[in-house]
Design a protein around this motif. Structure first.
Motif, PDB file in Angstrom:
ATOM      1  N   LEU A 208      13.027  -8.863   1.131  1.00 17.14           N
ATOM      2  CA  LEU A 208      11.825  -9.707   0.989  1.00 17.14           C
ATOM      3  C   LEU A 208      10.713  -9.347   1.966  1.00 17.14           C
ATOM      4  N   HIS A 209      11.088  -9.104   3.215  1.00 16.58           N
ATOM      5  CA  HIS A 209      10.030  -8.880   4.211  1.00 16.58           C
ATOM      6  C   HIS A 209       9.300  -7.543   4.016  1.00 16.58           C
ATOM      7  N   LYS A 210       9.815  -6.715   3.114  1.00 15.18           N
ATOM      8  CA  LYS A 210       9.142  -5.426   2.874  1.00 15.18           C
ATOM      9  C   LYS A 210       8.431  -5.385   1.516  1.00 15.18           C
ATOM     10  N   ARG A 211       8.497  -6.499   0.766  1.00 18.55           N
ATOM     11  CA  ARG A 211       7.910  -6.510  -0.584  1.00 18.55           C
ATOM     12  C   ARG A 211       6.403  -6.282  -0.558  1.00 18.55           C
ATOM     13  N   ALA A 212       5.730  -6.868   0.447  1.00 20.22           N
ATOM     14  CA  ALA A 212       4.266  -6.742   0.501  1.00 20.22           C
ATOM     15  C   ALA A 212       3.889  -5.274   0.696  1.00 20.22           C
ATOM     16  N   GLU A 213       4.657  -4.602   1.553  1.00 18.43           N
ATOM     17  CA  GLU A 213       4.384  -3.182   1.796  1.00 18.43           C
ATOM     18  C   GLU A 213       4.628  -2.363   0.525  1.00 18.43           C
ATOM     19  N   LEU A 214       5.716  -2.710  -0.186  1.00 18.14           N
ATOM     20  CA  LEU A 214       6.011  -2.025  -1.454  1.00 18.14           C
ATOM     21  C   LEU A 214       4.857  -2.206  -2.438  1.00 18.14           C
ATOM     22  N   ASP A 215       4.413  -3.462  -2.603  1.00 18.59           N
ATOM     23  CA  ASP A 215       3.334  -3.732  -3.560  1.00 18.59           C
ATOM     24  C   ASP A 215       2.072  -2.962  -3.189  1.00 18.59           C
ATOM     25  N   ARG A 216       1.789  -2.938  -1.876  1.00 21.66           N
ATOM     26  CA  ARG A 216       0.598  -2.224  -1.423  1.00 21.66           C
ATOM     27  C   ARG A 216       0.697  -0.732  -1.763  1.00 21.66           C
ATOM     28  N   THR A 217       1.860  -0.160  -1.514  1.00 22.72           N
ATOM     29  CA  THR A 217       2.033   1.284  -1.786  1.00 22.72           C
ATOM     30  C   THR A 217       1.935   1.566  -3.288  1.00 22.72           C
ATOM     31  N   LEU A 218       2.572   0.706  -4.084  1.00 25.53           N
ATOM     32  CA  LEU A 218       2.489   0.921  -5.539  1.00 25.53           C
ATOM     33  C   LEU A 218       1.043   0.755  -6.013  1.00 25.53           C
ATOM     34  N   ASP A 219       0.350  -0.256  -5.493  1.00 26.15           N
ATOM     35  CA  ASP A 219      -1.063  -0.452  -5.858  1.00 26.15           C
ATOM     36  C   ASP A 219      -1.861   0.809  -5.574  1.00 26.15           C
TER      37      ASP A 219
END
Ligand code: ADP
Ligand code: ASP
Ligand code: MG
Length: 456
Positions: free
Chosen positions: A82-93
């Motif tokens: 969970l704590h890395k989801r924002a980073e994942l979304d940012r990278t995919l974006d």
């Protein structure tokens, strides 16, 4: 150190990546460096997006981009705490915004250059290597993502780039061994960059080649190609299911099989491995307990004449006839100069005094080639053909292989025959419609009895 390369199906989903993490974990003490392909069929999908964009089919490419993002996001989320989801979304974006911009640019230009094909198709491995490294961390492996474009340096032949070995080996040597002491480097196969930093690719199926370049660069003890079959089989399973696993094969035999269509290995893979004498293994990521195929410098002695049958489908025969060239020299030079100029490789050739037949796989420029050949000869082209190639070091020592081939293919119209100069292959050209029956007949002829030292 060892290099472990996982192909598209081996990293197609979160579940597949979990299997891969387990395999890597069990070999951690060997200090693995991991090379991955794009997830599943991503490369094909990226190329479809590029083609839809240049054809102006906006809705189609936007939808395809959405689907591709959804797939990557869905699988990656399952591997991300969970704590890395924002980073994942940012990278995919970031990646998908860039991809959308690229596609829009192509739509405006209406043209696809080799350089832009590479720009688009590189995203598959850029995404997969990032996602696999996230997944490894999730499963407790100390992964570190390495951008292959910083270490695999190539010439400018976009979509078919060749590595600049000296530069590449130096960068690999400087970067990877130090990381691999405490971490698992994860890098994308297939992609590289030119010295100027422009993204390039090594050609379709090129992740195997990346693995071998990396293996040679760090002088690995072994290069492992993990895929979706038990190893090199005695026949292409898409044409004849139920072939036997070849336990051991020489570099020369493997290269010949790869060149004549055994997709399980990219033909260039053996080059760096031979240079530094590093064994290559082919292994199944769904059945890691199977010992696979070991590719080594010298083949182990084998009682069978043939090791495997490769097939190249959908090739075209070009027949060139010129009575004017009768007794004249320079006929062949003239012909090959034309194929060379249009960058079209020729696979097989047979000649007589006034006529030449040859086969080509890539027909993109065949119209232009035919027009130039027509200046001094009559030319015909026949599509819908296939090359069937028997490979084995023993072919050269075994009398009667050709007659066994002809007997087995009784009733099939053989259009061309060639025994390669290397003497380890014997190839025939037949019509596509005869392919599966021909492979089955040849397989029965040459593999009814098996040397248990070599085949499983
Ligand atoms: P990856 O995505 O792992 O690189 P590929 O699809 O490129 O996998 O290569 C594996 C496929 O190669 C197999 O699924 C099989 O269909 C095909 N193949 C063709 N010839 C052979 C052969 N002689 N032995 C094994 N596999 C072969
Ligand atoms: N993803 C690339 C391809 O499909 C490279 C590879 O998988 O080897 O061709
Ligand atoms: Mg492959």
């Amino acid at each position: 150190m060892i290099v472990m390369k996982f192909g598209g199906t081996s990293v197609e989903s979160a579940a597949a990546i979990e299997r891969v993490a387990g395999i890597v974990k069990s070999r951690l003490e060997l200090r693995p460096i991991v090379v991955v392909s794009a997830m599943g069929k991503t490369t094909n999908k990226l190329l479809a997006i590029a083609n839809a964009a240049i054809a102006g089919r906006r809705e189609e490419y936007i939808r395809q981009l959405h689907d591709l993002r959804d797939m990557h996001s869905r699988e990656a989320r399952l591997l991300t705490p969970l704590h890395k989801r924002a980073e994942l979304d940012r990278t995919l974006d970031e990646h998908f915004e860039e991809l959308t911009e690229l596609a829009k640019g192509l739509a405006v230009l209406g043209e696809l250059t080799p350089r832009s094909v590479d720009a688009i198709s590189s995203y598959g491995e850029r995404l997969s290597s990032y996602i696999v490294s996230l997944g490894f961390e999730h499963f407790g492996l100390p992964a570190v993502h390495v951008d292959s474009r910083k270490v695999i340096i190539t010439d400018h032949r976009h979509t078919q780039a060749a590595p600049l070995f000296e530069e590449t080996y130096q960068r690999l040597e400087e970067t990877l061994p130090a990381l691999a002491v405490t971490q698992v480097p994860v890098m994308g196969g297939f992609i590289g960059s030119t010295l100027e930093g422009v993204t390039s690719t090594l050609g379709r199926g090129g992740s195997d080649f990346t693995a071998s370049i990396v293996g040679a660069g760090v002088r690995a003890e072994e290069i492992q190609i993990w895929t979706d079959v038990d190893g090199m089989l005695t026949a292409d399973p898409t044409i004849l299911p139920g072939g036997h696993r070849v336990k051991s094969i020489s570099f020369a035999e493997a290269a010949e099989l790869a060149y004549f269509g055994a997709k399980v290995l990219h033909p260039a893979t053996v080059i760096p491995a031979i240079e530094r004498n590093i064994p290559v293994m082919i292994l199944n990521s769904r059945r890691p307990e199977v010992p696979g195929t070991r590719i080594v410098a010298e083949a182990v002695p084998c009682r069978n004449a043939v090791k495997s049958i490769a097939c190249k489908k959908n090739i075209t025969i070009v027949n060139i006839h010129s009575s004017r060239m009768f007794m004249a020299h320079g006929f062949l030079r003239r012909i090959f100069e034309i194929f060379d100029r249009f960058e079209t490789p020729v696979d097989m050739i047979s000649t007589s005094e006034v006529s030449v037949s040859l086969t080509v796989d890539n027909t993109d420029r065949l119209d232009e080639i035919q027009a130039e050949l027509a200046v001094f000869s009559e030319v015909t082209a026949e599509s819908g053909q296939a090359i069937v190639c028997l490979v084995g070091e023993n072919i050269r020592y075994t009398p009667g292989v050709a007659s066994r081939v002809f007997t087995a293919l009784n009733g099939v119209n053989i259009r061309m025959i060639s025994q390669g100069a290397s003497l380890l292959n014997l190839g025939v050209v037949i019509a596509m419609k005869d392919l599966s029956a021909a492979v089955e007949a040849l397989h029965t002829e040459f593999f009814s009895e098996l040397d248990p030292e070599v085949f499983d």
